[in-house]
Motif scaffolding. Structure first.
Motif, PDB file in Angstrom:
ATOM      1  N   ASN A 103      10.288  49.327  67.647  1.00 30.13           N
ATOM      2  CA  ASN A 103       9.612  50.102  68.745  1.00 30.13           C
ATOM      3  C   ASN A 103      10.587  50.053  70.134  1.00 30.13           C
ATOM      4  O   ASN A 103      10.916  48.881  70.106  1.00 30.13           O
ATOM      5  CB  ASN A 103       8.148  49.937  69.144  1.00 30.13           C
ATOM      6  N   GLY A 104      10.732  51.046  70.852  1.00 23.32           N
ATOM      7  CA  GLY A 104      11.415  51.102  72.158  1.00 23.32           C
ATOM      8  C   GLY A 104      10.195  50.141  73.126  1.00 23.32           C
ATOM      9  O   GLY A 104       9.059  50.003  72.844  1.00 23.32           O
ATOM     10  N   ALA A 105      10.667  49.438  74.189  1.00 18.50           N
ATOM     11  CA  ALA A 105       9.898  48.716  74.893  1.00 18.50           C
ATOM     12  C   ALA A 105       9.160  49.548  75.728  1.00 18.50           C
ATOM     13  O   ALA A 105       9.318  50.564  76.027  1.00 18.50           O
ATOM     14  CB  ALA A 105      10.720  47.830  75.943  1.00 18.50           C
ATOM     15  N   SER A 106       7.814  48.867  75.902  1.00 19.25           N
ATOM     16  CA  SER A 106       6.802  49.750  76.894  1.00 19.25           C
ATOM     17  C   SER A 106       6.976  49.290  78.386  1.00 19.25           C
ATOM     18  O   SER A 106       7.238  48.103  78.667  1.00 19.25           O
ATOM     19  CB  SER A 106       5.274  49.259  76.473  1.00 19.25           C
ATOM     20  N   GLY A 107       6.928  50.170  79.086  1.00 15.96           N
ATOM     21  CA  GLY A 107       7.037  50.241  80.659  1.00 15.96           C
ATOM     22  C   GLY A 107       6.334  51.500  81.289  1.00 15.96           C
ATOM     23  O   GLY A 107       6.221  52.472  80.852  1.00 15.96           O
ATOM     24  N   SER A 108       6.400  51.375  82.570  1.00 12.42           N
ATOM     25  CA  SER A 108       5.816  52.281  83.450  1.00 12.42           C
ATOM     26  C   SER A 108       7.176  53.267  83.982  1.00 12.42           C
ATOM     27  O   SER A 108       7.981  52.673  84.426  1.00 12.42           O
ATOM     28  CB  SER A 108       5.224  51.730  84.694  1.00 12.42           C
ATOM     29  N   SER A 109       6.972  54.335  83.477  1.00  7.56           N
ATOM     30  CA  SER A 109       7.795  55.680  84.158  1.00  7.56           C
ATOM     31  C   SER A 109       9.504  55.334  83.512  1.00  7.56           C
ATOM     32  O   SER A 109      10.288  55.635  84.113  1.00  7.56           O
ATOM     33  CB  SER A 109       8.032  55.485  85.661  1.00  7.56           C
ATOM     34  N   TYR A 110       9.548  54.545  82.158  1.00  3.15           N
ATOM     35  CA  TYR A 110      10.665  54.554  81.849  1.00  3.15           C
ATOM     36  C   TYR A 110      10.909  55.306  80.231  1.00  3.15           C
ATOM     37  O   TYR A 110       9.743  55.093  79.551  1.00  3.15           O
ATOM     38  CB  TYR A 110      11.296  52.935  81.481  1.00  3.15           C
ATOM     39  N   TYR A 111      11.941  55.488  79.955  1.00  2.00           N
ATOM     40  CA  TYR A 111      12.132  56.281  78.510  1.00  2.00           C
ATOM     41  C   TYR A 111      12.835  54.987  77.510  1.00  2.00           C
ATOM     42  O   TYR A 111      13.686  54.663  78.222  1.00  2.00           O
ATOM     43  CB  TYR A 111      12.865  57.553  78.696  1.00  2.00           C
ATOM     44  N   THR A 112      12.427  54.779  76.675  1.00  3.15           N
ATOM     45  CA  THR A 112      12.998  53.918  75.629  1.00  3.15           C
ATOM     46  C   THR A 112      12.956  54.550  74.261  1.00  3.15           C
ATOM     47  O   THR A 112      11.912  54.687  73.668  1.00  3.15           O
ATOM     48  CB  THR A 112      12.601  52.428  75.616  1.00  3.15           C
ATOM     49  N   GLY A 113      14.078  54.842  73.672  1.00 10.94           N
ATOM     50  CA  GLY A 113      14.218  55.450  72.297  1.00 10.94           C
ATOM     51  C   GLY A 113      13.750  54.232  71.213  1.00 10.94           C
ATOM     52  O   GLY A 113      13.934  53.003  71.411  1.00 10.94           O
ATOM     53  N   ALA A 114      13.263  54.953  69.901  1.00  2.64           N
ATOM     54  CA  ALA A 114      12.975  53.868  69.021  1.00  2.64           C
ATOM     55  C   ALA A 114      14.258  53.532  68.142  1.00  2.64           C
ATOM     56  O   ALA A 114      15.153  54.359  68.122  1.00  2.64           O
ATOM     57  CB  ALA A 114      11.842  54.551  68.006  1.00  2.64           C
ATOM     58  N   GLY A 115      14.241  52.326  67.421  1.00  2.00           N
ATOM     59  CA  GLY A 115      15.182  52.157  66.598  1.00  2.00           C
ATOM     60  C   GLY A 115      15.018  52.811  65.243  1.00  2.00           C
ATOM     61  O   GLY A 115      14.026  53.062  64.832  1.00  2.00           O
ATOM     62  N   GLY A 116      16.211  53.343  64.744  1.00  2.00           N
ATOM     63  CA  GLY A 116      16.256  53.875  63.427  1.00  2.00           C
ATOM     64  C   GLY A 116      15.982  52.945  61.988  1.00  2.00           C
ATOM     65  O   GLY A 116      16.336  51.825  62.287  1.00  2.00           O
TER      66      GLY A 116
END
Length: 397
Positions: A74-87
Motif C-alpha cells: 500500500n501507499g503510505a498514509s498521510g494528510s493531503s499527500y498522494y501515494t500510489g500503490a505498488g503493483g
C-alpha cells in the motif's frame, strides 16, 4: 508513476514465456507506486513467483503446490499527500513430468499478486496493476486427475501426454521434509555434506568451452558439493534489454568430473545461453551479462512433504543465507526428480522467489516509482518532476 494531475500506482508484472514451459522463466516484479511529497512514499511492487519443476513416477498434491506472485504494498498514509500503490508480482512457472499425476482441486496455483492500495489523505485511491498469472504445464504418461486453481484458462494451462523423459535414478534415496526447508541450503540426503549449500546447491557459469562439454564456474565447489555422476540443471535466468532471446533455455546434464572451477559433462550441451541465439557469449554475474546458473538436481526415490511444512528454493538474487558475493545472479528454482512417489501433504512452492518488485524511489517530491524487474533486467526508475510517469512493472511478450 506520477503525472501532472495524479499519482499513479505501479504496473503489475506481466505474463510471458511459452505454454508448454519449454523455457522456464521467473515471474516479473510489480512496479513501485509514485508519490507527490517526501516522506510519504508509494508502495513497493510485489516480487514475482519462481520456478517449480518436479519429475517423478507419481506426483500427488494433497496440500499445495504454488509459484504465486506477491501482492504490491500500500501507499503510505498521510494528510493531503498522494501515494500510489505498488503493483502485484507476476506468477511464476510450475512444470510436472510424471507417469501419474493427481493435483487435487485448486491446490496448484501460479496466481499473480494483487495491487496494493494507493492513498490520498488516508483515503484509498490510485491503486496499481495486478500481476499477471504464471504458467502451468503438466506432462503425464498414464494418468492425470485434478483441476488447477488460478489460472485455469487454456492459454495458460497445458496438459500433455508423454513418457517421462530422463527420469530419476533414485540414487539420493528417500527424503521426508519435516521442517520448513530450503532445497538449495539444506542437505536432506543421508550422509551428504556440502559447505556451499544443500541437496540442490547452485553456482553461476561464467563460460563454456567451444566443444560445449565444459563449464567454468564463478567459484570452485567445496568438497562433497558436486561429484561425478551428479545431474545438474543449466539455465539462463536473466539477460539484458538488448540480449534476452536465450533467457529460459534449460537442460539437464551429467557430470563427468570437477577440477577446480571447471565442470566437465559426459555429453555436450544442446542449447545456447549467450547474448545471441547461436552463441554462449557474455556470461557473467553483473548487470547486462547473461546470468546462467548450474544447480545440482537431486535424484530422490520417494519424497514426502509433511502437513503444514514448506519446501522451497532460494530467493532470486537476494537469498540472505547465501554469501552476498555469490547470491546476486542466481536462485528462484525448485527442481528435483524422484523415481518413486512425491507426496505433497504440506506445501512445495516458489511463491515470491522470482524477480524483485520495484523498491527504489529517488527521494524527490513528485516522483515516479521504479519498475519491476524482469527477464531483461532491473526496472527503470521513475521521473522526478510532475508530468513524467514512473516506470511500470515488467512486461510480457
Amino acid at each position: 508513476g506520477y503525472d501532472s494531475s495524479d499519482v499513479g500506482g505501479g504496473g503489475g508484472g506481466g505474463t510471458y514465456g511459452d505454454e508448454g514451459l519449454n523455457k522456464l522463466m521467473l515471474g516479473s516484479g510489480g512496479g513501485r507506486g509514485g508519490n507527490d511529497a517526501i516522506p510519504q512514499l508509494g508502495g513497493a511492487g510485489g516480487d514475482g513467483g519462481g520456478v517449480v519443476y518436479i519429475a517423478g513416477a507419481t506426483v500427488k498434491v494433497n496440500g499445495a503446490l504454488s509459484s504465486d506472485g506477491v501482492n504490491g504494498s500500500n501507499g503510505a498514509s498521510g494528510s493531503s499527500y498522494y501515494t500510489g500503490a505498488g503493483g502485484g508480482g507476476a506468477g511464476g512457472s510450475v512444470r510436472i513430468d510424471a507417469e501419474s499425476v493427481n493435483i487435487g482441486t485448486s491446490l496448484l496455483t501460479v496466481t499473480g499478486g494483487a495491487s496494493g492500495v494507493g492513498r490520498f489523505s488516508n483515503t484509498a485511491v490510485y491503486n496499481g496493476g495486478d500481476g499477471g498469472d504464471g504458467r502451468i504445464a503438466i506432462y503425464f504418461g498414464t494418468s492425470y486427475t485434478g483441476i488447477s486453481g488460478t489460472p485455469t484458462v487454456t492459454n495458460f494451462y497445458t496438459v500433455g501426454e508423454e513418457v517421462v523423459q530422463n527420469p530419476s535414478a533414485g540414487t539420493d534415496g528417500d527424503i521426508t521434509v519435516s521442517t520448513d526447508t530450503n532445497i538449495n541450503r539444506t542437505s536432506l540426503i543421508a550422509g551428504r555434506s556440502c559447505a556451499d549449500g544443500g541437496d540442490a546447491v547452485n553456482y553461476n557459469i561464467t563460460a563454456f568451452n567451444v566443444a560445449g562439454n565444459e563449464a567454468t564456474l564463478n567459484r570452485a565447489p567445496s568438497t562433497g558439493c558436486l561429484a561425478s555422476g551428479d545431474e545438474v540443471l543449466i539455465i539462463n535466468l536473466q539477460g539484458s534489454y538488448t540480449s534476452m532471446d536465450n533467457v529460459g533455455n534449460w537442460e539437464v546434464l551429467t557430470i563427468d568430473e570437477v577440477v577446480g572451477t571447471t565442470v566437465t559433462f559426459t555429453t555436450t550441451k544442446t542449447k545456447y545461453y549467450g547474448n545471441n541465439l547461436d552463441d554462449d557469449t557474455n556470461l557473467g554475474t553483473t548487470a547486462n551479462t547473461q546470468r546462467v546458473m548450474l544447480q545440482r538436481v537431486p535424484q530422490y526415490e520417494d519424497v514426502t512433504v509433511n502437513s503444514s511444512i514448506n519446501f522451497y528454493p532460494d530467493e532470486w538474487a537476494t537469498e540472505t543465507s547465501e554469501n552476498a558475493t555469490y547470491r546476486v545472479s542466481k536462485g528462484g528454482i525448485m527442481f528435483f526428480k524422484a523415481s518413486g512417489t512425491v507426496s505433497i501433504n504440506g506445501t512445495i512452492h516458489a511463491t515470491g522467489k522470482g524477480y524483485q518488485g520495484g523498491i527504489q524511489q529517488d527521494g524527490y517530491d513528485y516522483s515516479g516509482g521504479q519498475g519491476g524487474e524482469a527477464f531483461c533486467g532491473l526496472g527503470g526508475n521513475g521521473g522526478k518532476t510532475g508530468g513524467v510517469d514512473g516506470a511500470g512493472g515488467g512486461g510480457g511478450y
